[in-house]
Design a protein around this motif. Structure first.
Motif, mmCIF file in Angstrom:
data_model
loop_
_atom_site.group_PDB
_atom_site.id
_atom_site.type_symbol
_atom_site.label_atom_id
_atom_site.label_comp_id
_atom_site.label_asym_id
_atom_site.label_seq_id
_atom_site.Cartn_x
_atom_site.Cartn_y
_atom_site.Cartn_z
ATOM 1 N N ASP A 139 0.687 7.221 -6.536
ATOM 2 C CA ASP A 139 -0.633 7.842 -6.656
ATOM 3 C C ASP A 139 -0.747 9.197 -5.960
ATOM 4 N N ASN A 140 0.174 9.503 -5.065
ATOM 5 C CA ASN A 140 0.058 10.693 -4.240
ATOM 6 C C ASN A 140 1.362 11.489 -4.339
ATOM 7 N N ALA A 197 8.934 5.530 8.568
ATOM 8 C CA ALA A 197 8.582 5.520 9.991
ATOM 9 C C ALA A 197 7.163 6.027 10.217
ATOM 10 N N THR A 198 6.801 7.096 9.530
ATOM 11 C CA THR A 198 5.456 7.650 9.657
ATOM 12 C C THR A 198 4.403 6.635 9.234
ATOM 13 N N ALA A 199 4.745 5.822 8.237
ATOM 14 C CA ALA A 199 3.824 4.791 7.751
ATOM 15 C C ALA A 199 3.876 3.529 8.615
ATOM 16 N N GLY A 200 4.698 3.546 9.666
ATOM 17 C CA GLY A 200 4.821 2.382 10.534
ATOM 18 C C GLY A 200 5.657 1.275 9.918
ATOM 19 N N LEU A 201 6.550 1.645 9.019
ATOM 20 C CA LEU A 201 7.335 0.659 8.285
ATOM 21 C C LEU A 201 8.839 0.780 8.536
ATOM 22 N N GLN A 208 0.840 -1.209 0.000
ATOM 23 C CA GLN A 208 0.000 0.000 0.000
ATOM 24 C C GLN A 208 0.872 1.256 0.000
ATOM 25 N N PHE A 209 1.949 1.225 0.788
ATOM 26 C CA PHE A 209 2.857 2.370 0.866
ATOM 27 C C PHE A 209 3.491 2.659 -0.500
ATOM 28 N N ILE A 210 3.978 1.623 -1.149
ATOM 29 C CA ILE A 210 4.628 1.796 -2.450
ATOM 30 C C ILE A 210 3.645 2.314 -3.491
ATOM 31 N N LEU A 211 2.462 1.742 -3.522
ATOM 32 C CA LEU A 211 1.455 2.205 -4.484
ATOM 33 C C LEU A 211 1.070 3.660 -4.228
ATOM 34 N N ALA A 231 15.607 -5.582 1.563
ATOM 35 C CA ALA A 231 15.243 -6.749 0.750
ATOM 36 C C ALA A 231 13.729 -6.904 0.657
ATOM 37 N N GLN A 232 13.036 -6.680 1.770
ATOM 38 C CA GLN A 232 11.570 -6.758 1.755
ATOM 39 C C GLN A 232 10.988 -5.661 0.879
ATOM 40 N N LEU A 233 11.514 -4.465 1.003
ATOM 41 C CA LEU A 233 11.038 -3.340 0.208
ATOM 42 C C LEU A 233 11.233 -3.618 -1.276
ATOM 43 N N GLN A 234 12.392 -4.147 -1.636
ATOM 44 C CA GLN A 234 12.675 -4.445 -3.032
ATOM 45 C C GLN A 234 11.757 -5.542 -3.555
ATOM 46 N N SER A 235 11.518 -6.563 -2.764
ATOM 47 C CA SER A 235 10.659 -7.672 -3.176
ATOM 48 C C SER A 235 9.231 -7.202 -3.428
#
Length: 67
Positions: free
Chosen positions: A13-14, A30-34, A6-9, A40-44
């Motif tokens: 979009d925003n 951090a603001t998104a709680g991530l 959701q964060f990446i999308l 590696a997770q972000l890239q995947s």
């Protein structure tokens, strides 16, 4: 991983969210709680969210900043 997706999308979009991420990616995550998401997770998740997106150089944060 759904929240990472959701964060990446949202970055695509925003325009405000994208600018905040470009200016300070760690703060935006951090603001998104991530803040605990690994590169590696972000890239995947980014690769599955946006097929063909090349994040380059093994650094998904700077890759997303440039995208």
């Amino acid at each position: 991983m759904d929240s990472v997706l959701q964060f990446i999308l949202e970055l695509f979009d925003n325009e405000t969210a994208a600018k905040q991420f470009v200016a300070d990616p760690n703060s935006a995550l951090a603001t998104a709680g991530l803040s605990d998401v690994s590169p590696a997770q972000l890239q995947s998740v980014a690769a599955s969210a946006v097929p063909g997106l090349a994040l380059g150089g093994g650094d998904p944060i700077s890759g997303l900043q440039q995208a």
